[in-house]
Every structure is written in C-alpha cells, then in structure tokens.
Motif scaffolding. Structure first.
Motif, PDB file in Angstrom:
ATOM      1  N   THR A  47       0.836  -1.199   0.000  1.00  0.00           N
ATOM      2  CA  THR A  47       0.000   0.000   0.000  1.00  0.00           C
ATOM      3  C   THR A  47       0.870   1.249   0.000  1.00  0.00           C
ATOM      4  OG1 THR A  47      -0.074   0.196   2.403  1.00  0.00           O
ATOM      5  CG2 THR A  47      -1.750  -1.227   1.370  1.00  0.00           C
ATOM      6  N   ARG A  48       0.247   2.386  -0.294  1.00  0.00           N
ATOM      7  CA  ARG A  48       0.954   3.661  -0.259  1.00  0.00           C
ATOM      8  C   ARG A  48       1.541   3.910   1.135  1.00  0.00           C
ATOM      9  NH1 ARG A  48       0.575   8.832  -2.637  1.00  0.00           N
ATOM     10  NH2 ARG A  48      -1.040   8.126  -4.034  1.00  0.00           N
ATOM     11  N   ALA A  49       0.745   3.605   2.190  1.00  0.00           N
ATOM     12  CA  ALA A  49       1.229   3.830   3.553  1.00  0.00           C
ATOM     13  C   ALA A  49       2.452   2.963   3.845  1.00  0.00           C
ATOM     14  CB  ALA A  49       0.117   3.529   4.560  1.00  0.00           C
ATOM     15  N   ILE A  91       4.633   1.902   1.582  1.00  0.00           N
ATOM     16  CA  ILE A  91       5.743   2.484   0.820  1.00  0.00           C
ATOM     17  C   ILE A  91       6.320   3.665   1.594  1.00  0.00           C
ATOM     18  CG2 ILE A  91       6.377   3.732  -1.297  1.00  0.00           C
ATOM     19  CD1 ILE A  91       4.129   2.084  -2.712  1.00  0.00           C
ATOM     20  N   GLU A  92       5.431   4.518   2.108  1.00  0.00           N
ATOM     21  CA  GLU A  92       5.885   5.696   2.850  1.00  0.00           C
ATOM     22  C   GLU A  92       6.594   5.312   4.136  1.00  0.00           C
ATOM     23  OE1 GLU A  92       2.232   7.874   3.208  1.00  0.00           O
ATOM     24  OE2 GLU A  92       2.459   8.818   1.235  1.00  0.00           O
ATOM     25  N   SER A  93       6.135   4.248   4.764  1.00  0.00           N
ATOM     26  CA  SER A  93       6.773   3.782   5.996  1.00  0.00           C
ATOM     27  C   SER A  93       8.191   3.302   5.718  1.00  0.00           C
ATOM     28  CB  SER A  93       5.941   2.662   6.617  1.00  0.00           C
ATOM     29  OG  SER A  93       6.606   2.105   7.714  1.00  0.00           O
ATOM     30  N   ILE A  94       8.367   2.578   4.632  1.00  0.00           N
ATOM     31  CA  ILE A  94       9.693   2.062   4.275  1.00  0.00           C
ATOM     32  C   ILE A  94      10.616   3.205   3.845  1.00  0.00           C
ATOM     33  CG2 ILE A  94      10.963   0.637   2.617  1.00  0.00           C
ATOM     34  CD1 ILE A  94       8.456  -1.241   2.620  1.00  0.00           C
ATOM     35  N   ARG A  95      10.105   4.129   3.026  1.00  0.00           N
ATOM     36  CA  ARG A  95      10.931   5.251   2.553  1.00  0.00           C
ATOM     37  C   ARG A  95      11.176   6.278   3.641  1.00  0.00           C
ATOM     38  NH1 ARG A  95       9.464   8.756  -1.559  1.00  0.00           N
ATOM     39  NH2 ARG A  95      11.674   9.208  -1.736  1.00  0.00           N
ATOM     40  N   GLY A  96      10.239   6.395   4.585  1.00  0.00           N
ATOM     41  CA  GLY A  96      10.388   7.379   5.647  1.00  0.00           C
ATOM     42  C   GLY A  96       9.903   8.765   5.273  1.00  0.00           C
ATOM     43  N   VAL A  97       9.313   8.896   4.093  1.00  0.00           N
ATOM     44  CA  VAL A  97       8.743  10.172   3.652  1.00  0.00           C
ATOM     45  C   VAL A  97       7.475   9.892   2.871  1.00  0.00           C
ATOM     46  CG1 VAL A  97      10.955  11.396   3.516  1.00  0.00           C
ATOM     47  CG2 VAL A  97      10.116  10.164   1.526  1.00  0.00           C
ATOM     48  N   ILE A 115       4.981  10.035  -0.313  1.00  0.00           N
ATOM     49  CA  ILE A 115       5.185  10.055  -1.757  1.00  0.00           C
ATOM     50  C   ILE A 115       4.024  10.816  -2.382  1.00  0.00           C
ATOM     51  CG2 ILE A 115       6.534   7.948  -1.932  1.00  0.00           C
ATOM     52  CD1 ILE A 115       3.994   6.506  -2.818  1.00  0.00           C
ATOM     53  N   SER A 116       4.323  11.529  -3.427  1.00  0.00           N
ATOM     54  CA  SER A 116       3.261  12.255  -4.114  1.00  0.00           C
ATOM     55  C   SER A 116       2.497  11.287  -4.999  1.00  0.00           C
ATOM     56  CB  SER A 116       3.857  13.381  -4.961  1.00  0.00           C
ATOM     57  OG  SER A 116       4.600  12.840  -6.030  1.00  0.00           O
ATOM     58  N   LYS A 117       1.256  11.622  -5.279  1.00  0.00           N
ATOM     59  CA  LYS A 117       0.442  10.792  -6.169  1.00  0.00           C
ATOM     60  C   LYS A 117       1.116  10.688  -7.533  1.00  0.00           C
ATOM     61  CE  LYS A 117      -4.261  10.245  -7.925  1.00  0.00           C
ATOM     62  NZ  LYS A 117      -3.904   9.937  -9.288  1.00  0.00           N
ATOM     63  N   GLY A 118       1.803  11.770  -7.932  1.00  0.00           N
ATOM     64  CA  GLY A 118       2.469  11.780  -9.225  1.00  0.00           C
ATOM     65  C   GLY A 118       3.527  10.704  -9.372  1.00  0.00           C
ATOM     66  N   THR A 119       4.167  10.325  -8.268  1.00  0.00           N
ATOM     67  CA  THR A 119       5.204   9.293  -8.332  1.00  0.00           C
ATOM     68  C   THR A 119       4.610   7.972  -8.778  1.00  0.00           C
ATOM     69  OG1 THR A 119       6.497  10.382  -6.619  1.00  0.00           O
ATOM     70  CG2 THR A 119       6.964   8.055  -7.009  1.00  0.00           C
ATOM     71  N   LEU A 120       3.495   7.584  -8.168  1.00  0.00           N
ATOM     72  CA  LEU A 120       2.836   6.334  -8.570  1.00  0.00           C
ATOM     73  C   LEU A 120       2.268   6.453  -9.980  1.00  0.00           C
ATOM     74  CD1 LEU A 120       1.123   5.389  -5.202  1.00  0.00           C
ATOM     75  CD2 LEU A 120       2.895   4.087  -6.377  1.00  0.00           C
ATOM     76  N   ASP A 121       1.771   7.636 -10.320  1.00  0.00           N
ATOM     77  CA  ASP A 121       1.226   7.835 -11.671  1.00  0.00           C
ATOM     78  C   ASP A 121       2.293   7.610 -12.733  1.00  0.00           C
ATOM     79  OD1 ASP A 121      -1.257   8.429 -10.675  1.00  0.00           O
ATOM     80  OD2 ASP A 121      -1.023  10.607 -10.819  1.00  0.00           O
ATOM     81  N   VAL A 122       3.505   8.126 -12.484  1.00  0.00           N
ATOM     82  CA  VAL A 122       4.607   7.953 -13.443  1.00  0.00           C
ATOM     83  C   VAL A 122       4.910   6.473 -13.642  1.00  0.00           C
ATOM     84  CG1 VAL A 122       7.101   8.267 -13.730  1.00  0.00           C
ATOM     85  CG2 VAL A 122       5.670  10.207 -13.111  1.00  0.00           C
TER      86      VAL A 122
END
Length: 201
Positions: free
Chosen positions: A103-105, A107-113, A115-122
């Motif tokens: 999930t997005r959450a 991904i953010e937990s692993i990265r520590g920041v 992520i913008s919706k645009g990142t997944l869109d790309v």
C-alpha cells in the motif's frame, strides 16, 4: 555456400551495422584494417542491399544503413520521449517490486517520507506498476504490484530473479548512501517473500 571469414565486405557490414553514427572510409578502415579495400566492399554491399528494406547509403563522405526511403512511412509513430525516473520513483518501484502487494502507507513507511500521487502515476504510465486490489483492513487501502512489462523491461523471467543486496553490492551498483536505502527497500525478509510470491504466481 561457403563464407570467407576474412571477406572485407562482411567486416565492413558488421562495422556499419554496429555504428551509432555514419562513418567515413577512414573510420571504417580503422576497424577492419588498413589492407582492406573498404571502398570496393562498400560498393558491393550497396549493390547487394539495393531494393531491400534497409540499404547502405553515402551522404557526403559518410556511410550508414538506413531504412529504404519508400518504407519510411511504416516506421513513423508518435513516440513520447522516455521520462527519466526521479529518485523517489526509483525507490518506490524498488519497494513495490520487493514487497508487493504493497500500500501507499507501507511504501511511505519504508521510505520514511510521503510520496506524491504523481510518483505512482509515473510508474503506472510507464507500465511498470499497477493497482492490485484493496487490502482487507480498515480503510481498505489500495495495493500496488509490478507488471509483466516491468519484468520484460528489466530482463527478469520472474520476481525470483530480482537481485539481492549482495548481488547489487557485488555489481558495484550501491554506494554507501544507496546501500542504506536499498536495505530498507529490499528488507530482510524480501527474498523469502519474493520466492513465496513467485511460487503462488
């Protein structure tokens, strides 16, 4: 038919085929040897390729392969210039690949920041990631996985072929800063998770 391995025409053909730009006689000669009659070889090749789908042409003092002029219309396509992935997109793609479905959450937990919706869109526009349903947890968050196009683009037969930390380090692809991020993205249990996921595919 017997082919002479020392035939200068074959050598010239190979050099032109591999060249990234048109070549002069001198440039070709530097590859095939000073003793070769490069001009005669080019004339012979031009005659052999005449009327075919590709041809050898001379423009100015340079020679190269090109598509036959009457077939150029077959190759015209509207092509988008490939976008370079940002560091955030690369990290996100790595996390999806090693932890999918994620999930997005997560991904953010692993990265520590965040992520913008645009990142997944790309990543989805590139055809390398896709939504994979919803997690049966409160809020039913959307999960993401990689696609067959991801495997094809990166030359992987399956997710089981994803490199581990040791593989990346051995290939010299990780500097100390990247190593910390890679360890977070891949995770300690990722190889087992990838193996299990592959068996279920």
């Amino acid at each position: 038919m017997t082919i002479d391995p020392d035939d200068p025409a074959r050598a010239v053909e190979a050099v032109l085929f591999a060249a990234e730009e048109p070549l002069t006689l001198e440039m070709i000669r530097a590859h095939v040897g000073e003793g070769a009659d490069v001009r005669a070889a080019l004339d012979r090749l031009a005659e052999q390729y005449a009327g075919r789908g590709i041809e050898i042409v001379q423009r100015g003092d340079r020679w190269y392969f090109q598509t036959a002029g009457d077939l150029a219309h077959l190759l015209r396509r509207d092509r988008e210039e490939a976008r370079r992935l940002s560091r955030a997109a690369i990290e996100t793609l790595a996390i999806i690949a090693y932890h999918e479905p994620v999930t997005r959450a997560e991904i953010e937990s692993i990265r520590g920041v965040q992520i913008s919706k645009g990142t997944l869109d790309v990543l989805m526009e590139a055809g390398w990631a896709r939504p994979a349903g919803r997690r049966e947890t409160p809020g039913r968050p959307l999960t993401y996985t990689t696609t067959p196009e991801f495997l094809t683009h990166f030359g992987l037969a399956s997710r089981r072929d994803l490199p581990g930390i040791d593989d990346l380090r051995a290939a010299g692809l990780l500097d100390p800063i990247d190593l910390a991020m890679a360890e977070m993205a891949i995770g300690e249990d990722s190889e087992e998770a990838v193996a299990n996921a592959s068996e279920q595919d």
